[in-house]
Design an enzyme around this catalytic site. Structure first.
Site, PDB file in Angstrom:
ATOM      1  N   CYS A 335       0.777  -1.233   0.000  1.00  0.00           N
ATOM      2  CA  CYS A 335       0.000   0.000   0.000  1.00  0.00           C
ATOM      3  C   CYS A 335       0.815   1.294   0.000  1.00  0.00           C
ATOM      4  O   CYS A 335       0.522   2.190  -0.811  1.00  0.00           O
ATOM      5  CB  CYS A 335      -1.060   0.009   1.083  1.00  0.00           C
ATOM      6  SG  CYS A 335      -0.789  -1.072   2.475  1.00  0.00           S
ATOM      7  N   ARG A 364       7.265 -11.007   5.016  1.00  0.00           N
ATOM      8  CA  ARG A 364       6.862 -10.800   6.407  1.00  0.00           C
ATOM      9  C   ARG A 364       7.592 -11.818   7.268  1.00  0.00           C
ATOM     10  O   ARG A 364       7.586 -13.004   6.947  1.00  0.00           O
ATOM     11  CB  ARG A 364       5.350 -10.996   6.578  1.00  0.00           C
ATOM     12  CG  ARG A 364       4.553  -9.964   5.815  1.00  0.00           C
ATOM     13  CD  ARG A 364       3.070 -10.152   6.015  1.00  0.00           C
ATOM     14  NE  ARG A 364       2.353  -9.214   5.153  1.00  0.00           N
ATOM     15  CZ  ARG A 364       1.026  -9.185   5.005  1.00  0.00           C
ATOM     16  NH1 ARG A 364       0.287 -10.034   5.681  1.00  0.00           N
ATOM     17  NH2 ARG A 364       0.461  -8.313   4.202  1.00  0.00           N
ATOM     18  N   GLN A 382       1.137 -10.920  -3.552  1.00  0.00           N
ATOM     19  CA  GLN A 382      -0.272 -10.565  -3.418  1.00  0.00           C
ATOM     20  C   GLN A 382      -0.820 -10.118  -4.754  1.00  0.00           C
ATOM     21  O   GLN A 382      -0.145  -9.413  -5.495  1.00  0.00           O
ATOM     22  CB  GLN A 382      -0.436  -9.417  -2.423  1.00  0.00           C
ATOM     23  CG  GLN A 382      -0.092  -9.791  -1.001  1.00  0.00           C
ATOM     24  CD  GLN A 382      -0.349  -8.637  -0.053  1.00  0.00           C
ATOM     25  OE1 GLN A 382       0.100  -7.515  -0.302  1.00  0.00           O
ATOM     26  NE2 GLN A 382      -1.059  -8.898   1.028  1.00  0.00           N
ATOM     27  N   ASP A 384      -2.673  -7.720  -5.391  1.00  0.00           N
ATOM     28  CA  ASP A 384      -3.118  -6.571  -4.632  1.00  0.00           C
ATOM     29  C   ASP A 384      -3.691  -5.504  -5.553  1.00  0.00           C
ATOM     30  O   ASP A 384      -3.354  -5.453  -6.736  1.00  0.00           O
ATOM     31  CB  ASP A 384      -1.893  -5.990  -3.906  1.00  0.00           C
ATOM     32  CG  ASP A 384      -2.262  -5.378  -2.577  1.00  0.00           C
ATOM     33  OD1 ASP A 384      -3.467  -5.267  -2.299  1.00  0.00           O
ATOM     34  OD2 ASP A 384      -1.346  -5.022  -1.825  1.00  0.00           O
ATOM     35  N   HIS A 386      -5.277  -1.211  -5.109  1.00  0.00           N
ATOM     36  CA  HIS A 386      -5.773  -0.129  -4.268  1.00  0.00           C
ATOM     37  C   HIS A 386      -6.640   0.746  -5.130  1.00  0.00           C
ATOM     38  O   HIS A 386      -6.231   1.156  -6.213  1.00  0.00           O
ATOM     39  CB  HIS A 386      -4.605   0.630  -3.654  1.00  0.00           C
ATOM     40  CG  HIS A 386      -3.780  -0.240  -2.757  1.00  0.00           C
ATOM     41  ND1 HIS A 386      -2.705  -0.970  -3.212  1.00  0.00           N
ATOM     42  CD2 HIS A 386      -3.933  -0.550  -1.447  1.00  0.00           C
ATOM     43  CE1 HIS A 386      -2.221  -1.682  -2.217  1.00  0.00           C
ATOM     44  NE2 HIS A 386      -2.929  -1.455  -1.136  1.00  0.00           N
ATOM     45  N   LYS A 466     -13.857  -4.144   7.208  1.00  0.00           N
ATOM     46  CA  LYS A 466     -13.358  -5.017   6.152  1.00  0.00           C
ATOM     47  C   LYS A 466     -14.274  -6.214   5.907  1.00  0.00           C
ATOM     48  O   LYS A 466     -15.075  -6.582   6.762  1.00  0.00           O
ATOM     49  CB  LYS A 466     -11.958  -5.506   6.485  1.00  0.00           C
ATOM     50  CG  LYS A 466     -11.915  -6.445   7.667  1.00  0.00           C
ATOM     51  CD  LYS A 466     -10.509  -6.934   7.923  1.00  0.00           C
ATOM     52  CE  LYS A 466     -10.445  -7.751   9.199  1.00  0.00           C
ATOM     53  NZ  LYS A 466      -9.108  -8.089   9.617  1.00  0.00           N
ATOM     54  N   HIS A 512      -8.431  -1.232  -0.061  1.00  0.00           N
ATOM     55  CA  HIS A 512      -7.402  -2.260  -0.261  1.00  0.00           C
ATOM     56  C   HIS A 512      -8.158  -3.512  -0.650  1.00  0.00           C
ATOM     57  O   HIS A 512      -9.135  -3.841  -0.003  1.00  0.00           O
ATOM     58  CB  HIS A 512      -6.666  -2.603   1.023  1.00  0.00           C
ATOM     59  CG  HIS A 512      -6.032  -1.458   1.725  1.00  0.00           C
ATOM     60  ND1 HIS A 512      -4.679  -1.410   1.957  1.00  0.00           N
ATOM     61  CD2 HIS A 512      -6.534  -0.335   2.272  1.00  0.00           C
ATOM     62  CE1 HIS A 512      -4.393  -0.306   2.629  1.00  0.00           C
ATOM     63  NE2 HIS A 512      -5.497   0.365   2.841  1.00  0.00           N
TER      64      HIS A 512
END
Length: 638
Positions: A335, A364, A382, A384, A386, A466, A512
RNA sequence: GCCCUUGUAGCUCAGCUGGUAGAGCAAUUGAUUUGUAAUCAAUAGGUCCGCGGUUCGAAUCCGUGCGGGGGCACCA
């Protein structure tokens, strides 16, 4: 004169107080034999519970989930009893029924060994054989506490303390052995039957808190019939057969090694699968109006401090210090980088909603004990994205995301999707009216999608509510994959803005979202869902051409060439092995289609098809095969 | 991270109570030319996870580190 109402609406009248067992007897002899416990106005009680007032009851048998739980709860008591008989001095903590079984937590210096489990199980069978009656006693709170203090059962002392003040403190006797317990319990130790098994020992923190001492937990399973026990054990075995770590090796997809625990070494085939998923997603997202970007893996510490990750996520972050003493972090999330792309150049309200996707690889530092094959790794990619939008675009964009996720899951064979909705936590940022707005928008999106959802109160992220998308696989296991979060915080922290209609600068809302969540994890789930037998289009190697003997090598090579030309991934196996051998080998590595070429095929310009997990042979004109399968070899959307 | 358990050939595993390693498959070579889930033979292949200790001697016993597995905690 209690009037007893039964589930079927009938009433039974009794002159005096009556026990659950007597009610069951009155209904039918067979029911009284099957009866385990009783539900009185919705509360579960022992069969010996005396009913004095009018009420609604239901006799619970092993067919009810409460009955099954009762059996397991009794089994765990009997286990604890056996443990204390064999290993005097062992302290007992708690022992509930759980899904498919039970456990009991013990405190004892020496670890329990597998042989100990056998001994315990044997002793349990003796206890069942003796069939001692169960007796419930209500103890005065202080007496219970003093008693447990005296005999050194420290955990029970603490448990007495945590029983709510308006509740009775009850103790159940199974023969001479007794345990502090709310109940209810079956009438005697023989009632649980023979169909139980102790399965494993492990550690578990007292009260589930890692600050507390570690106890030894023995797990077991218990069922009303032999058949059900066997079915359960078979189910476990089935799940083991699907283990993606095992299949990944057999299918030659990936491996792990010591130098980088929790990080995947993708082999050719695994990487092919990985890339197939990505290109499928790319097409889907392109269609849905996403713009793909890519941001650095390593970013200066200052950015993470601004975003709040340094503080909130620091324990999970890899950092790196350069020779000139600068501190960078390897990104654990995409992000902040994405916001920086948004920040580059001036944005107008006309640019919104701006959807930026990124197949970002994040790192991570997960606790070592959390690692589990592809399902829990330290480095993952990911899918991912946004979405920067205005507040009034939230609902629509959430809906778009939900639909996209469902479509993608469906394409990959997952029809059952459940949503988990989490709303504002106590610890949060932002005004309540903004929360009202974002929660309403998310809920609205869920309602329009008409999906089943559960609410996790107060479990949202600190910056917004979420949704989590949970899919159910072929053997009924749930996996959490996608997620959608409304963020009214990070854009402001990182100084994102757009110029609104009136010329003023406004902070955009950021959504997200990840669809698979992690490509690695999703591939693990795919493998287990399909037990390795992946759909044709997603299989890394779709066909293998096998000549019956080397005499037909040339034809096989030619067939292979044509197949590849038609966009199907294929190999030809010219090794000096017989047909049986090759069929076995390629079946084990889960190749969807094997094409056999011999004299017959050469003469007629055909191939003989053998599909994975079918012994049927199908002879087909080569061109027809190509025509039929080249479309099937592509992703559904392409 | 914590508890238990485990680490031997590319893979799956054997190796009792201490005497420096073995099988099957895979690989290589040769023979075989195979019609739907393992053709035969020969050859080669090992810092017994790393480090330290006990011992005349350690794959084996002890300590420690790392990795794997099952849980717990974490994560989502």
């Amino acid at each position: 004169m209690p009037k007893i109402k039964l589930p079927d609406g009938k009433n039974l009248h009794f002159k005096n107080k009556v026990t659950g067992f007597q009610i069951a007897e009155k209904i039918s002899k067979s029911l009284s034999k099957q009866a385990l416990i009783i539900s009185v106005d919705g509360e579960l009680k022992d069969l010996s519970f005396e009913i004095e007032k009018d009420c609604t009851v239901k006799i619970i048998t092993s067919k009810d989930s409460e009955g099954l739980d009762a059996i397991r709860h009794d089994t765990t008591h009997i286990m604890a009893m056996a443990v204390q008989e064999i290993f005097p001095g062992t302290k007992i903590a708690i022992g509930p029924a759980i899904k498919d079984g039970f456990y009991y937590d013990f405190s004892r210096k020496e670890p329990f060994t597998p042989e100990d489990l056998e001994k315990i199980e044997k002793k349990m069978r003796e206890i069942v054989e003796m069939d001692k009656p169960t007796r419930r006693e209500v103890w005065e709170r202080k007496r219970a506490k003093d008693h447990y203090k005296k005999i050194g059962e420290d955990y029970k002392v603490q448990l007495v303390d945590s029983i709510p003040g308006d509740e009775e403190v009850s103790v159940y006797y199974h023969g001479k052995w007794y345990d502090l317990c709310r109940g209810p319990h079956l009438t005697s130790t023989g009632k649980i039957g023979k169909f139980f098994k102790l399965t494993k020992v492990s550690g578990a923190y007292w009260r589930g808190d890692s600050k507390n001492e570690m106890l030894q937990r023995i797990y077991g399973t218990s069922w009303p019939s032999k058949q059900e026990l066997e079915d359960y054990l078979k189910r476990i075995e089935e799940a083991e057969k699907r283990d993606h770590r095992k299949l990944g090796k057999e299918m030659d997809l990936f491996h792990f090694r010591e130098e980088s625990p929790g990080s995947v070494f993708w082999h050719e085939k695994g990487w092919n699968l990985f890339q197939k998923l990505i290109s499928y997603m790319r097409a889907k997202q392109d269609e849905a109006g996403y713009k793909e970007i890519n941001t650095p893996e390593i970013l200066d510490r200052s950015l993470w401090e601004k975003s709040g990750h340094w503080e909130k996520f620091g324990a999970n972050m890899y950092t790196s210090t350069t020779p000139d003493e600068k501190v960078f972090a390897i990104k654990p999330m995409n992000c902040p980088g994405c916001v920086q792309v948004f920040n580059q150049g001036l944005k107008s309200y006309r640019d919104l909603p701006l959807k930026m996707s990124e197949f970002g690889k994040v790192h991570r530092y997960e606790p070592s004990g959390a690692l589990h094959g592809l399902l829990r790794v330290r480095a993952f990619t990911q899918d991912d994205a946004h979405i920067f939008c205005s507040e009034d675009q939230i609902t629509e964009e959430c809906l778009n995301v939900t639909n996209l996720i469902l479509e993608i899951y469906r394409d990959l064979g997952f029809e059952n999707v459940i949503l988990k909705y989490s709303d504002r936590p106590d610890l949060r940022v932002g005004d309540d009216n903004v929360w009202d707005k974002s929660e309403r928008a998310l809920l609205e999106a869920i309602k329009v999608s008409k999906l089943e959802y559960s609410v996790n109160k107060g479990e949202g992220a600190f910056y917004g509510p979420k949704i989590e998308f949970v899919l159910r696989d072929a053997i009924g296991r749930d996996w959490q994959c996608g997620t959608l979060q409304v963020d009214l915080n990070l854009p402001a922290r990182l100084g994102a803005s757009f110029v609104d209609k009136d010329g003023s600068k406004k902070v955009p809302v950021m959504l997200h979202r990840a669809l698979f969540g992690s490509l690695e994890r999703f591939i693990g789930i795919l493998i287990e869902n399909y037990a390795g037998k992946l759909p044709f289009w997603i299989s890394p190697l779709q066909t293998v051409v096998i000549p019956v003997s080397s005499e037909f090598d040339n034809y096989a090579k030619e067939v292979n060439k044509k197949i590849k030309k038609n966009g199907i991934s294929s190999e030809v196996d010219l090794k000096n092995h017989n047909l049986n051998y090759k069929i076995r080998e390629h079946s084990l590595s889960k190749i969807p289609i094997l094409l056999i070429c011999g004299k017959k095929e050469v003469d007629s310009n055909t191939v003989t098809i053998r599909r994975l997990s079918s012994e049927k042979q199908e002879n087909m004109d080569l061109n027809l095969f190509l025509k039929k399968h080249s479309a099937l070899s592509k992703a559904p959307s392409n």
